[in-house]
Design a protein around this motif. Structure first.
Motif, mmCIF file in Angstrom:
data_model
loop_
_atom_site.group_PDB
_atom_site.id
_atom_site.type_symbol
_atom_site.label_atom_id
_atom_site.label_comp_id
_atom_site.label_asym_id
_atom_site.label_seq_id
_atom_site.Cartn_x
_atom_site.Cartn_y
_atom_site.Cartn_z
ATOM 1 N N GLN A 201 0.041 12.743 1.893
ATOM 2 C CA GLN A 201 0.799 11.503 2.062
ATOM 3 C C GLN A 201 1.166 11.231 3.519
ATOM 4 O O GLN A 201 1.215 10.079 3.931
ATOM 5 C CB GLN A 201 2.062 11.538 1.210
ATOM 6 C CG GLN A 201 1.799 11.489 -0.276
ATOM 7 C CD GLN A 201 1.074 10.219 -0.667
ATOM 8 O OE1 GLN A 201 -0.069 10.271 -1.088
ATOM 9 N NE2 GLN A 201 1.716 9.091 -0.521
ATOM 10 N N TRP A 202 1.470 12.262 4.253
ATOM 11 C CA TRP A 202 1.927 12.101 5.636
ATOM 12 C C TRP A 202 1.184 13.071 6.560
ATOM 13 O O TRP A 202 1.803 13.921 7.206
ATOM 14 C CB TRP A 202 3.440 12.352 5.726
ATOM 15 C CG TRP A 202 4.219 11.496 4.800
ATOM 16 C CD1 TRP A 202 4.583 10.189 4.982
ATOM 17 C CD2 TRP A 202 4.725 11.863 3.512
ATOM 18 N NE1 TRP A 202 5.285 9.736 3.897
ATOM 19 C CE2 TRP A 202 5.384 10.744 2.972
ATOM 20 C CE3 TRP A 202 4.701 13.046 2.758
ATOM 21 C CZ2 TRP A 202 5.998 10.754 1.739
ATOM 22 C CZ3 TRP A 202 5.298 13.064 1.515
ATOM 23 C CH2 TRP A 202 5.943 11.929 1.018
ATOM 24 N N THR B 73 10.520 3.638 9.382
ATOM 25 C CA THR B 73 9.741 2.887 8.398
ATOM 26 C C THR B 73 10.039 3.411 6.999
ATOM 27 O O THR B 73 10.691 4.441 6.832
ATOM 28 C CB THR B 73 8.234 3.032 8.672
ATOM 29 O OG1 THR B 73 7.860 4.399 8.456
ATOM 30 C CG2 THR B 73 7.873 2.598 10.083
ATOM 31 N N GLU B 74 9.518 2.711 6.011
ATOM 32 C CA GLU B 74 9.659 3.156 4.627
ATOM 33 C C GLU B 74 8.990 4.520 4.442
ATOM 34 O O GLU B 74 9.479 5.368 3.699
ATOM 35 C CB GLU B 74 9.029 2.123 3.691
ATOM 36 C CG GLU B 74 9.191 2.459 2.228
ATOM 37 C CD GLU B 74 8.574 1.419 1.323
ATOM 38 O OE1 GLU B 74 8.250 1.785 0.181
ATOM 39 O OE2 GLU B 74 8.417 0.259 1.740
ATOM 40 N N GLU B 75 7.889 4.745 5.138
ATOM 41 C CA GLU B 75 7.191 6.032 5.054
ATOM 42 C C GLU B 75 8.042 7.165 5.627
ATOM 43 O O GLU B 75 8.031 8.275 5.108
ATOM 44 C CB GLU B 75 5.838 5.968 5.769
ATOM 45 C CG GLU B 75 4.810 5.147 5.024
ATOM 46 C CD GLU B 75 4.552 5.671 3.614
ATOM 47 O OE1 GLU B 75 4.254 6.865 3.462
ATOM 48 O OE2 GLU B 75 4.655 4.866 2.670
ATOM 49 N N ASP B 76 8.773 6.887 6.704
ATOM 50 C CA ASP B 76 9.679 7.898 7.271
ATOM 51 C C ASP B 76 10.761 8.274 6.267
ATOM 52 O O ASP B 76 11.098 9.439 6.104
ATOM 53 C CB ASP B 76 10.324 7.379 8.565
ATOM 54 C CG ASP B 76 9.327 7.182 9.686
ATOM 55 O OD1 ASP B 76 8.390 7.986 9.800
ATOM 56 O OD2 ASP B 76 9.493 6.202 10.448
ATOM 57 N N THR C 177 1.492 5.915 -3.935
ATOM 58 C CA THR C 177 1.400 4.454 -3.888
ATOM 59 C C THR C 177 1.079 3.850 -5.241
ATOM 60 O O THR C 177 1.163 2.649 -5.396
ATOM 61 C CB THR C 177 0.309 4.002 -2.893
ATOM 62 O OG1 THR C 177 -0.945 4.529 -3.337
ATOM 63 C CG2 THR C 177 0.624 4.465 -1.486
ATOM 64 N N LYS D 63 10.536 7.969 2.969
ATOM 65 C CA LYS D 63 9.908 8.704 1.878
ATOM 66 C C LYS D 63 9.632 10.164 2.268
ATOM 67 O O LYS D 63 9.820 11.069 1.463
ATOM 68 C CB LYS D 63 8.598 8.034 1.451
ATOM 69 C CG LYS D 63 8.792 6.831 0.579
ATOM 70 C CD LYS D 63 7.440 6.315 0.098
ATOM 71 C CE LYS D 63 7.609 5.142 -0.828
ATOM 72 N NZ LYS D 63 6.320 4.666 -1.340
#
Length: 158
Positions: free
Chosen positions: A73-74, A124-127, A24, A129
């Protein structure tokens, strides 16, 4: 390889990798990742001392750094991937036919067991990434993930 040398190699790998796209940009996050890398290296070193096994090798620095970034991160998604691996291994041990091999990349497991069940609009954006991260680290297999599990910190139990 000494613990200090290995930690230096991991930190050098961290700076050398293109991890900025997965972070981030928060300086606290970078410091936290450095601390997690240090603690993980110490844990691996402790296991190495106890077992007299050569766990700290130059070639593992990049893998360990990538593993830590993925977990940090995840954590929820990685925990679900690990649980899926465990479930598939249990089914295979019970004699059930499953499309799974321990050499399967985490990307393949993620796509097959998570992404297919998600609505494209719900991604989502996280998915995105996470998928990019797993594409960049296709060497990260079920076998490698389960082998790093004993040295993993900050992975919340289910």
């Amino acid at each position: 390889m000494t613990l200090c040398d290995f930690m230096f190699k991991c930190r050098k790998t961290f700076y050398g990798k293109t991890v900025q796209s997965f972070l981030t940009g928060n300086p606290r996050q970078v410091k936290r990742l450095f601390n997690v890398i240090s603690v993980t290296c110490m844990i691996i070193h402790g296991f190495q001392e106890a077992s007299e096994e050569k766990l700290l090798r130059d070639s593992l620095a990049e893998q360990i750094v990538a593993w830590i970034i993925g977990i940090e991160q995840w954590p929820d998604k990685m925990r679900h991937i690990l649980q899926t691996i465990s479930n598939l291994e249990t089914k295979r041990a019970a004699g059930l036919m499953v499309e799974y091999d321990e050499t399967d990349a985490l990307l393949k497991i993620y796509k097959k067991h998570f992404k297919e069940s998600m609505n494209v609009e719900a991604l989502t954006e996280e998915d995105v990434k996470l998928e990019d991260f797993l594409m960049e680290n296709t060497w990260l297999t079920a076998r490698i993930a389960t082998s790093y599990l004993p040295y993993t910190i900050n992975l919340h139990p289910m």
